[in-house]
Design a protein around this motif. Structure first.
Motif, PDB file in Angstrom:
ATOM      1  N   ASN A  35     -18.878 -10.050  -4.346  1.00 27.57           N
ATOM      2  CA  ASN A  35     -19.726  -8.924  -4.473  1.00 27.57           C
ATOM      3  C   ASN A  35     -20.748  -9.259  -5.787  1.00 27.57           C
ATOM      4  O   ASN A  35     -21.592  -8.341  -5.863  1.00 27.57           O
ATOM      5  CB  ASN A  35     -19.158  -7.843  -4.341  1.00 27.57           C
ATOM      6  N   GLN A  36     -20.266  -9.873  -6.738  1.00 26.89           N
ATOM      7  CA  GLN A  36     -20.889  -9.937  -8.087  1.00 26.89           C
ATOM      8  C   GLN A  36     -22.227 -10.395  -8.174  1.00 26.89           C
ATOM      9  O   GLN A  36     -22.991  -9.808  -9.230  1.00 26.89           O
ATOM     10  CB  GLN A  36     -20.311 -10.249  -9.170  1.00 26.89           C
TER      11      GLN A  36
ATOM     12  N   ASP B  67     -33.451   0.451  -3.760  1.00 29.96           N
ATOM     13  CA  ASP B  67     -33.879   0.624  -5.121  1.00 29.96           C
ATOM     14  C   ASP B  67     -35.089   1.635  -5.313  1.00 29.96           C
ATOM     15  O   ASP B  67     -35.058   2.260  -6.272  1.00 29.96           O
ATOM     16  CB  ASP B  67     -34.441  -0.855  -5.774  1.00 29.96           C
TER      17      ASP B  67
ATOM     18  N   LEU C  32     -25.595  -9.120 -10.160  1.00 32.87           N
ATOM     19  CA  LEU C  32     -25.602  -8.057 -11.704  1.00 32.87           C
ATOM     20  C   LEU C  32     -26.250  -8.343 -12.543  1.00 32.87           C
ATOM     21  O   LEU C  32     -26.663  -7.707 -13.365  1.00 32.87           O
ATOM     22  CB  LEU C  32     -24.259  -8.187 -11.956  1.00 32.87           C
TER      23      LEU C  32
ATOM     24  N   GLN D   7     -34.519  -3.039 -14.652  1.00 32.57           N
ATOM     25  CA  GLN D   7     -34.337  -3.803 -13.564  1.00 32.57           C
ATOM     26  C   GLN D   7     -35.519  -4.372 -13.319  1.00 32.57           C
ATOM     27  O   GLN D   7     -35.656  -5.309 -12.392  1.00 32.57           O
ATOM     28  CB  GLN D   7     -33.980  -2.684 -12.403  1.00 32.57           C
TER      29      GLN D   7
ATOM     30  N   VAL E 110     -22.794  -1.081 -16.991  1.00 34.98           N
ATOM     31  CA  VAL E 110     -23.355  -1.445 -15.812  1.00 34.98           C
ATOM     32  C   VAL E 110     -21.947  -2.515 -15.364  1.00 34.98           C
ATOM     33  O   VAL E 110     -21.501  -2.158 -14.230  1.00 34.98           O
ATOM     34  CB  VAL E 110     -24.549  -2.278 -15.681  1.00 34.98           C
ATOM     35  N   CYS E 111     -21.460  -3.323 -16.154  1.00 33.31           N
ATOM     36  CA  CYS E 111     -20.301  -4.044 -15.690  1.00 33.31           C
ATOM     37  C   CYS E 111     -19.152  -3.359 -15.514  1.00 33.31           C
ATOM     38  O   CYS E 111     -18.472  -3.596 -14.386  1.00 33.31           O
ATOM     39  CB  CYS E 111     -19.983  -5.240 -16.859  1.00 33.31           C
TER      40      CYS E 111
ATOM     41  N   GLU F  43     -18.688  -1.903  -6.563  1.00 36.10           N
ATOM     42  CA  GLU F  43     -19.978  -1.841  -5.699  1.00 36.10           C
ATOM     43  C   GLU F  43     -20.997  -2.017  -6.561  1.00 36.10           C
ATOM     44  O   GLU F  43     -21.186  -1.692  -7.548  1.00 36.10           O
ATOM     45  CB  GLU F  43     -20.024  -0.391  -4.965  1.00 36.10           C
ATOM     46  N   LYS F  44     -22.115  -2.296  -5.823  1.00 38.37           N
ATOM     47  CA  LYS F  44     -23.357  -2.287  -6.527  1.00 38.37           C
ATOM     48  C   LYS F  44     -24.504  -1.526  -6.365  1.00 38.37           C
ATOM     49  O   LYS F  44     -25.677  -1.594  -6.446  1.00 38.37           O
ATOM     50  CB  LYS F  44     -24.118  -3.883  -6.413  1.00 38.37           C
ATOM     51  N   HIS F  45     -24.023  -0.249  -5.843  1.00 38.17           N
ATOM     52  CA  HIS F  45     -25.110   0.551  -5.700  1.00 38.17           C
ATOM     53  C   HIS F  45     -25.732   1.056  -6.823  1.00 38.17           C
ATOM     54  O   HIS F  45     -25.192   1.428  -7.944  1.00 38.17           O
ATOM     55  CB  HIS F  45     -24.388   1.819  -4.937  1.00 38.17           C
TER      56      HIS F  45
ATOM     57  N   PHE G 166     -19.322  -1.463 -12.337  1.00 37.57           N
ATOM     58  CA  PHE G 166     -18.997  -2.297 -11.220  1.00 37.57           C
ATOM     59  C   PHE G 166     -17.577  -2.575 -11.021  1.00 37.57           C
ATOM     60  O   PHE G 166     -16.874  -2.680  -9.894  1.00 37.57           O
ATOM     61  CB  PHE G 166     -19.866  -3.744 -11.213  1.00 37.57           C
TER      62      PHE G 166
ATOM     63  N   LEU H  85     -24.270   2.311 -10.476  1.00 37.53           N
ATOM     64  CA  LEU H  85     -24.591   1.298 -11.674  1.00 37.53           C
ATOM     65  C   LEU H  85     -25.492   2.219 -12.843  1.00 37.53           C
ATOM     66  O   LEU H  85     -25.221   1.984 -13.866  1.00 37.53           O
ATOM     67  CB  LEU H  85     -25.460   0.267 -11.502  1.00 37.53           C
TER      68      LEU H  85
END
Lengths: 435, 300
Positions: free
Chosen positions: A123-124, A142, A127, A201, A53-54, A62-64, A57, A68
Motif C-alpha cells: 500500500n505504500q 485530494d 507516500l 503535496q 506522515v510516515c 492507510e494513505k487517506h 501511515f 496523513l
C-alpha cells in the motif's frame, strides 16, 4: 493553449483547481509568516512533516489524505516546539536551531520512509508524494480535502484578521491591550502548519517555503497595507498555480511544482526591480535625482560666493574661478553647468564662462540662505561652536523644505547675519527685515 | 567490508561538513549553508550536461560557481532590494533548486541523477562505485578518494587560514581594522561549503548534508567555549554519528544517511540535556544538590 483554458478536460480541472487552491491558501497564510520574519521556520516545518506522515501511515496502514494530514500537523507542531525551545533555552542561535530541527526531523522521515518501502507493504507506493509533490496526479478525494482545508484557513484568517495583524506587527502592543498573544500565536502557527502540510503535496518538501513566502515578499514591494498585500499575494499564488499547470499540461515532461516556484520567483524579481517607491529602479532614480539636485545647488552656491566677494552678483564667472571657490569634480561640474543652462538658471557667455540669470540668482540666494540660517540655528539654539557648523549645514541645506525654512525664520526672528558675520540673503534684497 | 566503506564515507562527510559547519554556525549562517546545499543542484546538472560525464572537476567548478552565485543573490536581495534576510535566503534557494529539478526533467535521458538521490542520496551504493586503475589494480570506492581529497583541502584551508577565519568570524570590525579581508574569507568559506556539499551529494543528498553541517557543530558548541576544542569535538562527534547511524540503519532497515541524521540529533539532544556547563538537566540537578554559597554573611 485553448485546450487548457476551456477546462473541458476533467483532469485539467482537477489539477488546476488543486494547485490554485493550495497556491492561494499558502500565499495568504504566508503573508503573516513573512511579516513575522519566520520564512525559514516555514521551510523547517515542511521538512519536519515527513516523519509524522510516515508514522501515521505505519499506524493506520492507510494513505487517506485526512489521516496523513493529522500526522503531518502533529509532527509540524512538535518541530515548532523544539525549535522554540532550542533557540530560547539553549545558547544555539535561531538559525542553527532551525537548521538542526529541519535536517534531523527530515532524516527521521527518510529513515521511516525507506524502512516502509523496504518492508514491501503493498500500500505504500505514493507516500513519496510528500517529498516531491504530485500536482499532476491529484485525485478527486485530494481536492475535497484541500478545499476543506482552504475554507478553514480562509475562515480563520478572516475571523481573526485584526488580531493576527497586531501580533505580526507589534506583539508587545497586542499584549498590552489584553489580547491572548500566546493563544493567537498558537492558532496562527497551527494554520501555517496546516497550509504547509497541504501545500507540500503540490510542490514537495523543498519548494514549499517558496509557496509560502515568495508571493508575500513580492507583494510587499507594491504596498504598505496588509489587506492589499494579502490580496496581491493571493493573486500571485493564483497566477503561478494556473500557469504552472498550463506549462506541465502543454509539456507533459515538465514538473508542475518547480514551474510554479520559478514563475513565483520571476514575479518576485520583477517586483523587486520595477515596483514604485520600494523597487530598486525607483530607488536608483530617486538617488540620482537627489545627486543632481545637490550638484546643481553646490554650483549655484559657488556662483553666489564669487558674486558676493566681488560685490557683483550676476557677473560673468570663468569655470576656473568656480574650481577655486569649491573643489568640484570635473565631470560633475561640466554636467551641472549644462543642466543649469538648460533650466535657465545660468547663461553661457562664451565657452568656459557663465553668469547667473535673474531666476538663477534667486535660487542661489535661497540655497545660501538655508545654509546660513541653519548655521545660525545650530550656534544660537543648539550651542554649537561657530567653527563646527559648516559641514552639517552643507548636508542639510539641500533637504530643508519651505515649511522648515519658514519655521527657522520665525524661530530666529529673521536674522541679518550668520555666525560668521556674512549677510543672510533674503528673496527681496532691497528691503531686509526690519532691524 | 561494505560496512567499513559506508561508515568511512559517512565519517569523511561528517568531518568535512563539521569543520566548515563550525564556522557557519559561529557566523550565524547555518541557513545560508542550507541554502547553498540546495542551490548547487543546477550547477551539478549543468556540469553534467556540458562535460557529458561524471568527472569530478567540472562538478566542483559548477558547484563553487553556484555557491558563490547563491551567496551573491542573497546579499543582493538583502542589501540592494532591502528584503528581510529569511525571505532573501528562502527565495534564492527555492528558485535555484526549482531550476535544477526542471533541468533534470528536461534532460532526463542525459543526466544520471534522479530526484530521490537529490534529496537523500544513497550512501549504500558507495562500495559499488569502485576505482580501478588502467593496470587493473583495485583502489577502493571512488567517492572515498574524492571525499578524502576534499577533506585534505578543507584541512589545508583551516590550518593555513586559521587566524583569518577566526578573526573574521568573531570580530569582523577588528579584522577590517587590521587589514584582513572579511569578503575574501566569506567567499572562500562559501565556496568550500558548496564544493563539500556537491561531493557529499551523491552519498547523503542535499538535505541530509545540512544535518552534518549544522548538528555536530551545534552539539560541540553546547559542550565547549573554545574554537579549537569545538573543531576537535565536532570531528569526534561526526565520526561517532557515522558509526552509530550505520548500525541504526541496519537495525531498522532504512536509509543510512537518514539514520546518521537521526543519530546526530540524538547526540544534540543529549548535549542539550546533559552538557556539563549548559545542560538543562545538569543545571536543574546542580540547583537542587549544591546550595549556592552566599556572598558574605550579613549580621542578624
Amino acid at each position: 493553449m485553448s485546450d487548457f483554458f476551456t477546462f473541458s478536460d476533467p483532469n485539467v480541472r482537477l489539477v488546476t483547481a488543486g494547485t490554485i487552491l493550495l497556491g492561494i491558501s499558502a500565499a495568504i497564510v504566508g503573508t503573516f509568516t513573512f511579516l513575522r520574519k519566520r520564512a525559514l521556520v516555514g521551510d523547517a516545518i515542511a521538512h519536519a512533516i515527513l516523519p509524522g506522515v510516515c508514522l501515521s501511515f505505519m499506524i493506520t496502514g492507510e494513505k487517506h489524505p485526512a489521516y496523513l494530514l493529522v500526522g503531518a500537523v502533529l509532527a509540524g507542531w512538535l518541530s515548532l516546539l523544539v525549535m522554540d525551545y532550542l533557540s530560547s533555552r539553549t545558547k544555539l542561535s535561531t538559525d542553527t536551531a532551525i537548521g538542526a530541527v529541519l535536517s534531523v526531523f527530515f532524516g527521521a522521515g527518510i529513515l521511516l520512509l525507506t524502512s516502509i518501502q523496504h518492508s514491501g507493504s503493498a500500500n505504500q507506493a505514493g507516500l513519496d508524494q510528500f517529498l516531491f509533490g504530485k500536482a499532476a496526479a491529484m485525485t478527486q478525494r485530494d481536492i475535497w480535502v484541500f478545499s476543506g482545508v482552504a475554507v478553514v484557513l480562509l475562515g480563520l484568517v478572516l475571523a481573526f484578521f485584526r488580531s493576527f495583524k497586531l501580533i505580526s506587527f507589534d506583539p508587545a502592543f497586542a499584549k498590552s491591550i489584553g489580547l491572548p498573544v500566546r493563544r493567537l500565536e498558537f492558532l496562527l502557527s497551527t494554520i501555517t502548519v496546516l497550509a504547509v502540510a497541504t501545500g507540500i503535496q503540490a510542490v514537495g518538501v523543498v519548494l514549499m517555503a517558496a509557496l509560502l513566502i515568495t508571493p508575500a515578499a513580492a507583494a510587499r514591494f507594491w504596498t504598505d497595507r496588509i489587506q492589499v498585500m494579502i490580496l496581491l499575494a493571493a493573486a500571485f499564488g493564483l497566477l503561478s498555480g494556473l500557469f504552472g499547470s498550463w506549462i506541465s499540461y502543454t509539456a507533459p515532461s515538465m514538473p508542475t511544482g518547480p514551474w510554479i516556484v520559478v514563475l513565483l520567483s520571476m514575479i518576485a524579481v520583477v517586483s523587486v526591480v520595477v515596483a514604485p517607491k520600494r523597487g530598486i529602479w525607483a530607488r536608483l532614480r530617486l538617488q540620482r535625482s537627489n545627486a543632481r539636485k545637490i550638484r546643481q545647488e553646490n554650483i549655484l552656491k559657488a556662483f553666489y560666493g564669487i558674486g558676493e566677494a566681488a560685490d557683483a552678483p550676476v557677473a560673468t564667472v570663468a569655470v576656473d574661478m568656480l574650481r577655486q571657490q569649491r573643489p568640484f569634480e570635473d565631470i560633475a561640474l561640466q554636467l551641472g553647468l549644462r543642466e543649469l543652462v538648460k533650466k535657465g538658471l545660468l547663461h553661457k557667455h562664451k565657452p568656459g564662462s557663465y553668469a547667473l540669470t535673474p531666476t538663477g540668482l534667486q535660487e542661489s540666494r535661497r540655497v545660501v540662505r538655508l545654509h546660513r540660517l541653519w548655521e545660525l540655528y545650530l550656534t544660537e539654539r543648539m550651542n554649537y561652536a561657530a567653527d563646527h557648523v559648516h559641514n552639517t549645514a552643507e548636508a542639510i541645506e539641500h533637504v530643508i523644505t519651505p515649511e522648515v525654512e519658514a519655521a527657522l525664520l520665525r524661530e530666529l526672528d529673521h536674522p541679518i547675519l550668520d555666525p560668521h558675520d556674512a549677510v543672510i540673503p533674503y528673496q527681496n534684497p532691497s528691503k531686509p527685515s526690519a532691524s | 567490508m561494505n560496512a567499513f566503506w559506508i561508515i568511512l564515507t559517512g565519517a569523511l562527510v561528517a568531518t568535512s561538513c563539521g569543520l566548515l559547519g563550525t564556522f557557519l554556525i559561529l557566523r550565524k549562517m547555518a541557513m545560508v549553508g542550507d541554502a547553498i546545499s540546495h542551490a548547487v543542484l543546477p550547477g551539478i546538472v549543468i556540469a553534467y550536461l556540458l562535460s557529458e560525464s561524471r568527472d569530478v572537476l567540472p562538478m566542483l567548478i559548477g558547484a563553487a560557481a553556484l555557491g558563490v552565485l547563491t551567496t551573491f543573490m542573497i546579499e543582493f536581495l538583502y542589501q540592494k532590494a532591502r528584503l528581510q534576510i529569511d525571505a532573501s535566503i528562502g527565495i534564492t534557494f527555492t528558485w535555484l533548486f526549482a531550476i535544477g529539478i526542471i533541468l533534470i526533467s528536461l534532460y532526463a535521458g542525459q543526466v544520471d541523477l534522479d530526484q530521490d538521490c537529490v534529496l537523500y542520496g544513497e550512501i549504500a551504493y558507495v562500495p559499488l562505485d569502485l576505482w580501478i586503475t588502467e593496470s587493473g589494480r583495485l583502489l577502493g570506492p571512488r567517492p572515498v578518494w574524492i571525499l578524502s581529497g576534499v577533506l585534505a583541502l578543507i584541512l589545508l584551508i583551516i590550518i593555513l587560514g586559521y587566524r583569518g577565519l577566526k578573526i573574521t568570524t568573531f570580530d569582523p570590525e577588528y579584522a577590517a581594522a587590521v587589514g584582513i579581508s572579511t569578503v575574501f574569507w566569506h567567499y572562500l568559506l562559501m565556496s568550500a561549503v558548496s564544493v563539500t556539499t556537491v561531493v557529499a551529494f551523491e552519498s547523503v543528498g542535499a538535505i541530509l548534508v545540512v544535518a552534518f553541517l549544522i548538528v555536530p557543530p551545534a552539539t560541540a558548541y553546547l559542550l565547549t567555549e573554545k574554537l579549537h576544542n569545538m573543531l576537535l569535538l565536532t570531528v569526534g562527534l561526526g565520526i561517532l554519528t557515522a558509526v552509530s547511524g550505520y548500525y541504526l540503519a541496519v537495525w531498522i532497515d532504512g536509509s543510512v544517511a537518514g539514520a546518521m541524521a537521526v543519530s546526530s540529533g540524538v547526540f544534540l539532544l543529549l548535549a542539550v540535556l546533559f552538557s556539563p556547563s549548559t545542560g538543562v538537566l545538569t543545571q536543574r540537578f546542580r540547583q537542587q544538590a549544591i546550595p549556592v554559597p552566599a556572598q558574605g554573611y550579613k549580621e542578624r
